[in-house]
Scaffold this motif. Structure first.
Motif: not given
Length: 95
Positions: A10-36
């Motif tokens: 389905t399609e969604f639409s959204y309306a915001s009365s405030r100025a757009e704020r960027p998406l932000a959050g937590v990035l997690s990373a694990r090494p595939l081989s070396e931890a450096g």
């Protein structure tokens, strides 16, 4: 978008009365081989002004924006397993 409650696309639409704020959050990373390679990502994050936290073999970058998360993935995605949970505050209203 996919509506999992009704098992349909389905399609969604959204309306915001405030100025757009960027998406932000937590990035997690694990090494595939070396931890450096976590050190390189930590430097990148600190230079961009983000707080980082390290637990065992996982690095967390807090409050990262979508743009910087994509840049981190472009730079380090070949050596790190990267996951990112981004949200918009306040949440977008659909209707």
């Amino acid at each position: 978008m996919y509506d999992c409650q009704n098992d349909s696309y389905t399609e969604f639409s959204y309306a915001s009365s405030r100025a757009e704020r960027p998406l932000a959050g937590v990035l997690s990373a694990r090494p595939l081989s070396e931890a450096g390679c976590l050190d390189a990502l930590a430097r990148f994050a600190r230079e961009a002004g983000y707080d980082t936290e390290r637990e065992d073999n996982t690095l967390y970058v807090h409050n990262i924006t979508l743009r910087d998360a994509l840049e981190a993935n472009r730079r380090y995605g070949g050596t790190l397993l990267i996951s990112c949970d981004l949200r918009r505050d306040p949440p977008a209203h659909f209707g």
